[in-house]
Write an enzyme that holds these catalytic residues in place. Sequence first.
Site, PDB file in Angstrom:
ATOM      1  CB  SER A 125     -10.731 -51.901   1.333  1.00 29.23           C
ATOM      2  OG  SER A 125      -9.748 -52.897   1.272  1.00 29.23           O
ATOM      3  CE1 TYR A 150      -8.772 -49.622   6.896  1.00 31.24           C
ATOM      4  CE2 TYR A 150      -8.442 -51.709   5.753  1.00 31.24           C
ATOM      5  CZ  TYR A 150      -8.605 -50.335   5.722  1.00 31.24           C
ATOM      6  OH  TYR A 150      -8.637 -49.680   4.512  1.00 31.24           O
ATOM      7  CE  LYS A 154     -11.634 -48.310   4.768  1.00 27.03           C
ATOM      8  NZ  LYS A 154     -11.840 -46.860   4.697  1.00 27.03           N
TER       9      LYS A 154
HETATM   10  P1  NAD Z   1      -3.520 -42.274   4.868  1.00 25.92           P
HETATM   11  O1  NAD Z   1      -3.348 -42.680   6.284  1.00 25.92           O
HETATM   12  O2  NAD Z   1      -2.307 -41.866   4.115  1.00 25.92           O
HETATM   13  O3  NAD Z   1      -4.580 -41.094   4.767  1.00 25.92           O
HETATM   14  C1  NAD Z   1      -5.675 -40.973   5.665  1.00 25.92           C
HETATM   15  C2  NAD Z   1      -5.699 -39.552   6.185  1.00 25.92           C
HETATM   16  O4  NAD Z   1      -6.806 -39.397   7.061  1.00 25.92           O
HETATM   17  C3  NAD Z   1      -4.435 -39.191   6.989  1.00 25.92           C
HETATM   18  O5  NAD Z   1      -3.888 -37.995   6.469  1.00 25.92           O
HETATM   19  C4  NAD Z   1      -4.935 -39.014   8.415  1.00 25.92           C
HETATM   20  O6  NAD Z   1      -4.213 -38.027   9.121  1.00 25.92           O
HETATM   21  C5  NAD Z   1      -6.400 -38.645   8.189  1.00 25.92           C
HETATM   22  N1  NAD Z   1      -7.313 -38.983   9.291  1.00 25.92           N
HETATM   23  C6  NAD Z   1      -7.452 -40.196   9.887  1.00 25.92           C
HETATM   24  N2  NAD Z   1      -8.400 -40.142  10.831  1.00 25.92           N
HETATM   25  C7  NAD Z   1      -8.886 -38.864  10.841  1.00 25.92           C
HETATM   26  C8  NAD Z   1      -9.866 -38.184  11.604  1.00 25.92           C
HETATM   27  N3  NAD Z   1     -10.558 -38.799  12.568  1.00 25.92           N
HETATM   28  N4  NAD Z   1     -10.097 -36.872  11.343  1.00 25.92           N
HETATM   29  C9  NAD Z   1      -9.402 -36.229  10.381  1.00 25.92           C
HETATM   30  N5  NAD Z   1      -8.457 -36.820   9.622  1.00 25.92           N
HETATM   31  C10 NAD Z   1      -8.198 -38.124   9.862  1.00 25.92           C
HETATM   32  O7  NAD Z   1      -4.274 -43.481   4.123  1.00 25.92           O
HETATM   33  P2  NAD Z   1      -4.500 -43.734   2.568  1.00 25.92           P
HETATM   34  O8  NAD Z   1      -3.667 -44.890   2.161  1.00 25.92           O
HETATM   35  O9  NAD Z   1      -4.432 -42.469   1.811  1.00 25.92           O
HETATM   36  O10 NAD Z   1      -5.998 -44.259   2.599  1.00 25.92           O
HETATM   37  C11 NAD Z   1      -7.094 -43.397   2.365  1.00 25.92           C
HETATM   38  C12 NAD Z   1      -8.383 -44.183   2.505  1.00 25.92           C
HETATM   39  O11 NAD Z   1      -8.363 -45.277   1.601  1.00 25.92           O
HETATM   40  C13 NAD Z   1      -8.600 -44.789   3.891  1.00 25.92           C
HETATM   41  O12 NAD Z   1      -9.976 -44.726   4.188  1.00 25.92           O
HETATM   42  C14 NAD Z   1      -8.167 -46.224   3.705  1.00 25.92           C
HETATM   43  O13 NAD Z   1      -8.793 -47.072   4.619  1.00 25.92           O
HETATM   44  C15 NAD Z   1      -8.629 -46.488   2.295  1.00 25.92           C
HETATM   45  N6  NAD Z   1      -7.908 -47.579   1.625  1.00 25.92           N
HETATM   46  C16 NAD Z   1      -6.539 -47.541   1.567  1.00 25.92           C
HETATM   47  C17 NAD Z   1      -5.858 -48.586   0.944  1.00 25.92           C
HETATM   48  C18 NAD Z   1      -4.356 -48.604   0.900  1.00 25.92           C
HETATM   49  O14 NAD Z   1      -3.786 -49.680   0.666  1.00 25.92           O
HETATM   50  N7  NAD Z   1      -3.671 -47.478   1.076  1.00 25.92           N
HETATM   51  C19 NAD Z   1      -6.575 -49.645   0.361  1.00 25.92           C
HETATM   52  C20 NAD Z   1      -7.976 -49.636   0.438  1.00 25.92           C
HETATM   53  C21 NAD Z   1      -8.627 -48.591   1.074  1.00 25.92           C
HETATM   54  C1  WQD Z   2       0.560 -57.755  -0.475  1.00 23.89           C
HETATM   55  C2  WQD Z   2       1.190 -59.128  -0.624  1.00 23.89           C
HETATM   56  C3  WQD Z   2       1.680 -60.207   1.478  1.00 23.89           C
HETATM   57  C4  WQD Z   2       4.696 -57.417   2.868  1.00 23.89           C
HETATM   58  C5  WQD Z   2      -3.548 -54.735   2.765  1.00 23.89           C
HETATM   59  C6  WQD Z   2      -4.832 -54.650   3.544  1.00 23.89           C
HETATM   60  C7  WQD Z   2      -5.981 -54.321   2.649  1.00 23.89           C
HETATM   61  C8  WQD Z   2      -5.692 -53.079   1.800  1.00 23.89           C
HETATM   62  C9  WQD Z   2      -4.346 -53.147   1.161  1.00 23.89           C
HETATM   63  C10 WQD Z   2      -6.663 -51.187   2.887  1.00 23.89           C
HETATM   64  C11 WQD Z   2       0.642 -60.154   0.355  1.00 23.89           C
HETATM   65  C12 WQD Z   2       2.954 -59.919   0.721  1.00 23.89           C
HETATM   66  C13 WQD Z   2       3.739 -58.051   2.095  1.00 23.89           C
HETATM   67  C14 WQD Z   2       5.937 -58.064   3.075  1.00 23.89           C
HETATM   68  C15 WQD Z   2       5.191 -59.887   1.718  1.00 23.89           C
HETATM   69  N1  WQD Z   2      -5.682 -51.892   2.605  1.00 23.89           N
HETATM   70  N2  WQD Z   2       3.984 -59.270   1.539  1.00 23.89           N
HETATM   71  N3  WQD Z   2       6.152 -59.272   2.471  1.00 23.89           N
HETATM   72  O1  WQD Z   2      -2.286 -57.639   2.562  1.00 23.89           O
HETATM   73  O2  WQD Z   2      -3.048 -57.430   0.144  1.00 23.89           O
HETATM   74  O3  WQD Z   2      -3.710 -55.746   1.768  1.00 23.89           O
HETATM   75  O4  WQD Z   2      -3.338 -53.489   2.114  1.00 23.89           O
HETATM   76  O5  WQD Z   2      -7.841 -51.383   2.722  1.00 23.89           O
HETATM   77  O6  WQD Z   2      -7.092 -54.144   3.449  1.00 23.89           O
HETATM   78  O7  WQD Z   2      -5.051 -55.892   4.185  1.00 23.89           O
HETATM   79  O8  WQD Z   2      -1.360 -55.813   1.043  1.00 23.89           O
HETATM   80  O9  WQD Z   2       0.876 -54.877   0.662  1.00 23.89           O
HETATM   81  O10 WQD Z   2       0.363 -55.925   2.903  1.00 23.89           O
HETATM   82  O11 WQD Z   2       0.593 -57.393   0.917  1.00 23.89           O
HETATM   83  O12 WQD Z   2       5.435 -60.996   1.215  1.00 23.89           O
HETATM   84  O13 WQD Z   2       6.819 -57.562   3.764  1.00 23.89           O
HETATM   85  O14 WQD Z   2       2.591 -59.015  -0.302  1.00 23.89           O
HETATM   86  O15 WQD Z   2       1.761 -61.433   2.141  1.00 23.89           O
HETATM   87  O16 WQD Z   2       0.597 -61.380  -0.296  1.00 23.89           O
HETATM   88  P1  WQD Z   2      -2.602 -56.793   1.409  1.00 23.89           P
HETATM   89  P2  WQD Z   2       0.175 -55.917   1.436  1.00 23.89           P
END
Ligand code: NAD
Ligand code: WQD
Length: 339
Positions: A125, A150, A154
């Site tokens: 991330s 969290y 990562k």
């Molecule tokens: P998500 O929660 O939709 O998907 C994660 C999946 O993993 C879920 O289906 C959950 O049931 C499963 N899971 C969690 N722990 C588990 C375990 N111990 N054993 C088996 N299954 C398990 O999340 P997502 O948004 O699809 O994110 C996927 C990956 O990408 C994650 O590692 C997340 O940290 C990373 N990521 C997400 C974002 C974002 O904004 N969505 C941003 C950066 C990184």
């Molecule tokens: C985006 C912008 C908020 C909600 C998070 C995690 C990051 C990554 C992605 C996994 C920010 C603003 C949001 C609201 C708002 N996940 N906002 N009102 O914070 O960039 O990142 O998700 O790895 O680790 O921290 O994403 O979508 O929460 O926010 O004004 O109700 O929108 O302040 O500027 P963020 P976000």
Amino acid sequence: MKILVTGGTGYIGSHTVVELQAKGFEVIIVDNLSNSSIEVLDNIAKISGKKPLFEKFDLTDPEKTETFFRLHNDIRAIIHFAAFKAVGESVQYPLMYYRNNLVSLINTLQGMINNGIRDIVFSSSCTVYGQPEKLPAREDTPIQKANSPYGNTKRISEEIITETSENEAIRAILLRYFNPIGAHETAIIGEFPQGIPNNLMPYITQTAIGKRDFLRIWGNDYDTPDGTAIRDYIHVVDLAKAHVIAVERMIADKSKEKVEIFNLGTGKGFSVMEVIKSFERSTGIHLNYKIMDRRPGDVEQVWADTGFANTELGWKAEKSLDEMTASAWKWEKALAARR
Ligand code: NAD
Ligand code: WQD
């Protein structure tokens, strides 16, 4: 060729499974359904015509994980999505996050080592960059102390993979996602936020559909052109396609290092206000919002330098912000129609 997708019924995982299937890969998903639903398997099949193989168990269980790998000895590569991802929840329950995110990775890596699987793509991330001193963030931009457990999982996961690869026959591609939003064009799969969403896009669509009264904009006194915070939003399908390219690169032995790192973003930053404007433009809906104080822990602005992913991985995000906001809205409407 069989690819294991952990967390494959989740938001990004499900979109990636569809793209893998489109390229002819056979997919086996492992997910404990802690943050997703079994129906996603049928929904994937509606899009691709093929239901992926599926095993439900918790990857933090070392015995179950090892048994799985022994039974499925034809896995060529792994995409490891499985993790918990709610930043606020991780502050409240740090051990739950460290245990789930780190132990599931450790068990997966152990399974690879014991069963001769070499290649893993890992979901990292942009959170590892914190607030970079220089923008855009490049892959060699210094990593900062995480501002949540969290985010720390990562950073530590990246280190665990890198150190493991030094003495074991393991190669990895670490993909640092910026802000994934949007849904598949069919609106058959998408994001299922649990409870009140923390992230901007689902909060916008839930406000527009009437589930929330108004959007809270966290701060308009940042040092940005309109005062609201800036992020690099990327369409989840563009993101999913990068995973297929990463897997193909590893399988074809094209990696240049044991561990490669790529930023996945569009390379463009948009403010919260610009996302709202895009949503209003692409849907014709007026959005209620109020300006609030800044949200603790938020960075002011971050976007990706995508040059390395463009040239070395041969991948480029294609979808515009308006396409992202329009697809998120189509998905929200499809969800409402299902209820
Ligand atoms: P998500 O929660 O939709 O998907 C994660 C999946 O993993 C879920 O289906 C959950 O049931 C499963 N899971 C969690 N722990 C588990 C375990 N111990 N054993 C088996 N299954 C398990 O999340 P997502 O948004 O699809 O994110 C996927 C990956 O990408 C994650 O590692 C997340 O940290 C990373 N990521 C997400 C974002 C974002 O904004 N969505 C941003 C950066 C990184
Ligand atoms: C985006 C912008 C908020 C909600 C998070 C995690 C990051 C990554 C992605 C996994 C920010 C603003 C949001 C609201 C708002 N996940 N906002 N009102 O914070 O960039 O990142 O998700 O790895 O680790 O921290 O994403 O979508 O929460 O926010 O004004 O109700 O929108 O302040 O500027 P963020 P976000």
